[in-house]
Design an enzyme around this catalytic site. Structure first.
Site, short mmCIF file in Angstrom:
data_model
loop_
_atom_site.label_atom_id
_atom_site.label_comp_id
_atom_site.label_asym_id
_atom_site.label_seq_id
_atom_site.Cartn_x
_atom_site.Cartn_y
_atom_site.Cartn_z
N GLN A 107 -15.41 -26.33 58.73
CA GLN A 107 -16.39 -26.73 59.77
C GLN A 107 -16.24 -25.68 61.08
O GLN A 107 -16.96 -25.71 61.80
CB GLN A 107 -15.85 -28.05 60.42
N ASN A 108 -15.14 -24.92 61.03
CA ASN A 108 -15.31 -23.74 62.01
C ASN A 108 -16.17 -22.65 62.13
O ASN A 108 -16.69 -22.32 60.88
CB ASN A 108 -13.54 -23.24 61.81
N HIS A 125 -20.84 -25.10 59.38
CA HIS A 125 -21.34 -25.34 60.85
C HIS A 125 -21.86 -24.11 61.11
O HIS A 125 -22.00 -23.80 62.19
CB HIS A 125 -20.58 -25.90 61.49
N CYS A 133 -33.09 -16.44 64.96
CA CYS A 133 -34.07 -16.65 65.80
C CYS A 133 -34.44 -18.29 66.04
O CYS A 133 -34.54 -19.02 64.77
CB CYS A 133 -35.55 -16.05 65.19
N CYS A 154 -36.14 -12.08 69.20
CA CYS A 154 -36.35 -11.63 67.75
C CYS A 154 -37.01 -10.55 67.39
O CYS A 154 -38.24 -10.39 68.03
CB CYS A 154 -36.75 -13.10 67.04
N GLY A 194 -6.31 -29.85 59.79
CA GLY A 194 -6.68 -29.75 61.13
C GLY A 194 -8.03 -30.17 61.49
O GLY A 194 -8.76 -29.72 62.34
N THR A 195 -8.55 -31.24 60.79
CA THR A 195 -9.64 -31.96 61.33
C THR A 195 -9.63 -33.45 61.86
O THR A 195 -8.38 -34.13 61.24
CB THR A 195 -10.81 -31.65 60.16
P1 OAD Z 1 -11.60 -31.61 66.40
O1 OAD Z 1 -10.98 -31.08 67.78
O2 OAD Z 1 -12.44 -33.06 66.47
O3 OAD Z 1 -9.99 -32.08 65.66
C1 OAD Z 1 -9.06 -31.17 65.49
C2 OAD Z 1 -8.06 -31.74 64.89
O4 OAD Z 1 -7.11 -30.94 64.72
C3 OAD Z 1 -7.14 -32.86 65.63
O5 OAD Z 1 -7.07 -34.05 64.66
C4 OAD Z 1 -5.79 -32.49 66.02
O6 OAD Z 1 -4.92 -33.56 65.91
C5 OAD Z 1 -5.57 -31.14 64.93
N1 OAD Z 1 -4.84 -30.26 65.34
C6 OAD Z 1 -4.61 -29.78 66.55
N2 OAD Z 1 -3.90 -28.58 66.62
C7 OAD Z 1 -3.32 -28.42 65.21
C8 OAD Z 1 -2.63 -27.62 64.47
N3 OAD Z 1 -1.80 -26.60 65.38
N4 OAD Z 1 -2.58 -27.50 63.13
C9 OAD Z 1 -3.24 -28.60 62.75
N5 OAD Z 1 -3.96 -29.56 63.21
C10 OAD Z 1 -4.20 -29.40 64.65
O7 OAD Z 1 -12.02 -30.61 65.44
P2 OAD Z 1 -12.89 -30.75 64.03
O8 OAD Z 1 -12.27 -31.82 63.28
O9 OAD Z 1 -12.96 -29.39 63.49
O10 OAD Z 1 -19.02 -29.65 64.99
O11 OAD Z 1 -14.22 -31.28 64.75
C11 OAD Z 1 -15.26 -31.23 63.87
C12 OAD Z 1 -16.82 -30.81 64.46
O12 OAD Z 1 -16.96 -31.52 65.54
C13 OAD Z 1 -16.73 -29.37 64.82
O13 OAD Z 1 -17.08 -28.48 63.68
C14 OAD Z 1 -17.86 -29.21 65.81
C15 OAD Z 1 -17.52 -30.57 66.68
O14 OAD Z 1 -18.23 -31.05 67.36
C16 OAD Z 1 -20.01 -28.97 65.38
O15 OAD Z 1 -20.24 -28.29 66.45
C17 OAD Z 1 -21.24 -29.26 64.50
#
Ligand code: OAD
Length: 254
Positions: A107-108, A125, A133, A154, A194-195
């Site tokens: 997702q990164n 993402h 553009c 563009c 890490g999500t």
């Molecule tokens: P979040 O910020 O929602 O979640 C990050 C997760 O990583 C949390 O559950 C933390 O507990 C965990 N975490 C923090 N530090 C960590 C570490 N060192 N090692 C492992 N885990 C750790 O981020 P995402 O789940 O990636 O979307 O968010 C999903 C999407 O929401 C993103 O891609 C973005 C955002 O809005 C879009 O922009 C479309």
């Protein structure tokens, strides 16, 4: 340096990963946290704790104030350019080299997996280092503003360029999502690293794997909505836990 976090890797998990034929890994902002890139939802430090997504990460926001949004993404790009992949990213590069079928679904938008050396990557993402553009959709590579024309235009249709990332209210790239859903359903082992497992459709991928009979493993310092369904939930950071998981599953490596 990640403080020593020793986690117990269950022998059954090590055995299942070692014998896995098809492995899918889903990553979120947490895996890049130890590279100095803020997550989204961590209290205080998370981007969404400091900035309002509806003001910065929607097509409407861009039309309303292109310079504000462009500058914000330029700030995030500078953080990404200054960052280095960490031991969590590197452990996944090694895992890819050890299993017959592997897919890394992220997702990164920071591109750190590719910089670490991962090959089989699906960027759900988009990627913050690319632009496209706003009007014709053509990818414009790593366009930098010429002079004070912010945002840059563009070359084909003179439309505004924008970051090649998925904004709220926008669809994910269909091909990437399809490949992620298929691979998750067919996986033997699915790692969710890490999500926060709250943003759809990515948050459903572990459940596709679970329904397909995979061993679902969560790596996160905190519990998430996936925790009750996870076969194994490893509490710790990605940079600390993933190398330990690799050492347990492939002891001959060191
Ligand atoms: P979040 O910020 O929602 O979640 C990050 C997760 O990583 C949390 O559950 C933390 O507990 C965990 N975490 C923090 N530090 C960590 C570490 N060192 N090692 C492992 N885990 C750790 O981020 P995402 O789940 O990636 O979307 O968010 C999903 C999407 O929401 C993103 O891609 C973005 C955002 O809005 C879009 O922009 C479309």
């Amino acid at each position: 340096m990640t403080p020593a976090q020793t986690v117990v890797i269950p022998a059954e998990l090590a055995r299942r990963l070692r014998s896995a034929q098809r492995v899918v890994v889903l990553t979120g902002a947490g895996i890049s946290a130890e590279s100095g890139i803020p997550t989204f939802r961590d209290a205080m430090t998370g981007l969404w704790a400091r900035f309002r997504p509806e003001e910065l990460a929607t097509p409407e926001a861009y039309l309303r104030d292109p310079k504000l949004v462009w500058d914000w993404y330029a700030w995030r790009r500078s953080r990404v350019e200054a960052a280095e992949p960490n031991a969590g990213h590197q452990a996944l590069v090694e895992l890819e080299s050890r299993v017959p079928e592997f897919l890394l679904v992220t997702q990164n938008v920071d591109g750190l997996h590719a910089r670490a050396g991962s090959q089989r990557i699906v960027e759900l993402h988009g990627n913050i280092m690319r632009t496209k553009c706003f009007d014709c959709g053509r990818i414009a590579g790593d366009a930098k503003p010429q002079g004070d024309a912010i945002p840059p235009r563009c070359a084909h249709c003179d439309g505004m360029l924008r970051p090649d990332v998925v904004w709220f209210g926008e669809m994910l790239p269909a091909e990437a999502l399809g490949e992620a859903m298929r691979a998750s359903t067919e996986s033997d082992v699915f790692l969710s690293v890490g999500t926060s497992t709250v943003v759809e459709p990515a948050a459903s991928l572990p459940f596709y794997a679970w329904r397909g009979g995979a061993v679902v493993v969560e790596v996160n310092p905190d519990a998430t909505p996936l925790t009750p369904q996870a076969s194994f939930s490893l509490r710790g950071s990605a940079a600390a836990v993933l190398p330990q998981l690799m050492a347990a599953a492939f002891p001959e490596r060191s």
